[in-house]
Design an enzyme around this catalytic site. Structure first.
Site, PDB file in Angstrom:
ATOM      1  N   GLN A   1     -64.237 -19.344 -50.415  1.00  0.00           N
ATOM      2  CA  GLN A   1     -64.323 -19.889 -49.497  1.00  0.00           C
ATOM      3  C   GLN A   1     -64.030 -20.018 -48.325  1.00  0.00           C
ATOM      4  OE1 GLN A   1     -66.514 -22.771 -52.729  1.00  0.00           O
ATOM      5  NE2 GLN A   1     -67.547 -23.365 -50.697  1.00  0.00           N
TER       6      GLN A   1
ATOM      7  N   HIS B   1     -64.527 -19.747 -60.146  1.00  0.00           N
ATOM      8  CA  HIS B   1     -65.464 -20.511 -59.084  1.00  0.00           C
ATOM      9  C   HIS B   1     -66.341 -19.478 -58.542  1.00  0.00           C
ATOM     10  CE1 HIS B   1     -65.090 -24.556 -56.534  1.00  0.00           C
ATOM     11  NE2 HIS B   1     -66.438 -23.983 -56.612  1.00  0.00           N
TER      12      HIS B   1
ATOM     13  N   ASN C   1     -66.148 -23.545 -63.411  1.00  0.00           N
ATOM     14  CA  ASN C   1     -65.993 -24.756 -61.776  1.00  0.00           C
ATOM     15  C   ASN C   1     -67.909 -24.720 -62.053  1.00  0.00           C
ATOM     16  OD1 ASN C   1     -66.321 -26.111 -60.019  1.00  0.00           O
ATOM     17  ND2 ASN C   1     -67.621 -25.347 -59.476  1.00  0.00           N
ATOM     18  N   GLU C   2     -68.033 -25.694 -62.685  1.00  0.00           N
ATOM     19  CA  GLU C   2     -69.679 -26.346 -62.575  1.00  0.00           C
ATOM     20  C   GLU C   2     -70.320 -25.198 -63.659  1.00  0.00           C
ATOM     21  OE1 GLU C   2     -70.301 -28.514 -59.121  1.00  0.00           O
ATOM     22  OE2 GLU C   2     -70.618 -26.407 -59.220  1.00  0.00           O
TER      23      GLU C   2
END
Length: 420
Positions: free
Chosen positions: A19, A113, A157-158
């Site tokens: 990102q 991620h 991540n998540e």
């Protein structure tokens, strides 16, 4: 009234490599962006050029008073082809870590991620039986090189996000709708195009966001376990965990069963995965309310974020309490934030979230830190650049950084370890 946090409590902010770094051309997400008919609102391009500007960015974070920086290492950069590692990429991340230490920031690293190397799609992506070994091998290389510099690491991540997104993704063709047999389902043309750009067939194209059935969830659990074992073997002092995205799941009369089922879907089925971890990464943004007919829409008077869910900072403390009733691990808030153009509302979101977190600590819950999402306004996946999550704005024409009031607010709390 002044609220004082524990002496060793860590305040900071977070980013994800894809990102912010820019030009991640070997990633599966790059293929999705470039695919014909792609549903992505924007192409990431240079993003905010953090791969080049990381030293200035880290110095800026420290100047604000922040004490920690959570960032991810990009697998597609480190291992651009199977078993072939980039010395320049690992040198880059070594210097990111060095810059954190030079400026007094505790580095918190995510090994994954969301984005993955394109080449794993040719092996079946996250449905491949090889994925536990492949990811563990990547972790082994990174920790042989950088392990002594990484005090905290999230393998993933998540890990529960795909199960939360399945209904949404079925509408845009990323996964088959519930009740539709995968073998009988035709992928949309843009997804076929993305697979082709990765050199894969459509049935091989299984991105991280598509891990939502029993087989792929089982593989993910095995992958995390193997990665943790590898990391601890090479760097015993590193604290290892993973993160989950958890809304505050609530119910009104008649919705208790649905709320319980949703909590089991997004949390309960993954609890066994964290056994043996050193901490739990908790990520919260809003709440979900369930009634007898399913999820209840927010009231017409409710404030919504740019992401179209409810502005509800009180959710953070409530989710921490709920998790603490099940897990005995230390809790690290690894993401908490809000998409809004009104930075005063971000300040209030931080204030109310931290008030709830402080009350949890007073109740004896072991909370170790708070990392705000995000350090910068950045590329918000298929939503593009329209979502403003950042403590720091970025003019993408000039790459100029502009500190927001929310960054100064969180920084002041970090400097004094207290808030009013």
């Amino acid at each position: 009234m002044e609220l004082v946090f524990p002496k060793d409590f860590i305040f900071g902010s977070a980013t994800a490599a894809y990102q912010v770094e820019g030009n991640n051309v070997n990633s599966d997400f790059w293929a999705e962006e470039q695919a014909e008919g792609s549903p992505y609102a924007d192409k990431s391009g240079d993003a905010i050029d953090h791969y080049r500007l990381y030293r200035e960015d880290i110095a800026l974070m420290a100047s604000l008073g922040l004490k920690a920086y959570r960032f991810s290492i990009e697998w597609a950069r480190v291992e651009p082809a199977p078993g072939q590692y980039s010395n320049s990429a690992i040198a880059h991340y070594r210097d990111v870590l060095a810059a954190c230490y030079e400026h007094g920031l505790v580095p918190v690293v995510a090994m994954h991620h969301f984005s993955s190397p394109q080449w794993i799609m040719r092996l079946g992506g996250w449905a491949s039986p090889e994925i536990p070994q492949l990811f563990s091998r990547y972790c082994e290389f990174v920790f042989q090189e950088l392990g002594s510099l990484i005090p905290y690491v999230l393998t993933f991540n998540e890990i529960n996000l795909p199960t939360m997104l399945r209904e949404i993704f079925s509408k845009i063709g990323i996964v088959p709708p519930v009740g539709i047999d995968a073998a009988a389902w035709a992928a949309p043309k843009w997804r076929e195009s993305a697979a082709l750009l990765c050199g894969a067939a459509p049935n091989q194209y299984v991105t991280f966001h598509m891990i939502s059935d029993e087989v792929t969830i089982g593989l993910l659990k095995e992958t995390h376990s193997m990665a943790r074992e590898t990391i601890k073997r090479l760097s015993p002092a590193t604290k290892v965990g993973l993160s989950m995205a958890l809304s505050d799941v609530q119910s009104i009369p008649g919705g208790e069963g649905m709320a319980e089922a949703k909590w089991q879907l997004v949390f309960g089925q993954f609890v066994s995965m964290v056994e043996g971890d050193d901490f739990f990464g908790l990520q919260n943004y809003t709440r979900e309310v369930y009634g007898p007919e399913g999820q209840v829409r927010p009231a017409e008077s409710a404030e919504l974020t740019q992401m179209k869910y409810e502005y509800y900072p009180e959710a953070l403390g409530q989710v921490v309490r709920k998790v603490a009733r099940t897990l005995s691990l230390p809790i690290f808030v690894t993401e908490h934030g809000v998409a809004t153009d009104d930075d005063d509302r971000r300040v209030e979101f931080i204030r109310k979230g931290l008030q709830g977190l402080h009350s949890c600590i007073e109740e004896g819950i072991d909370v170790r830190g708070y990392l705000h999402w995000s350090t910068f306004d950045n590329f918000e996946w298929n939503s593009g650049y329209g979502m403003k999550f950042g403590l720091i704005a970025v003019d993408r024409n000039t790459q100029e950084r502009k500190v927001k009031k929310s960054a100064q607010y969180l920084g002041s709390i970090a400097q004094t370890n207290s808030m009013i």
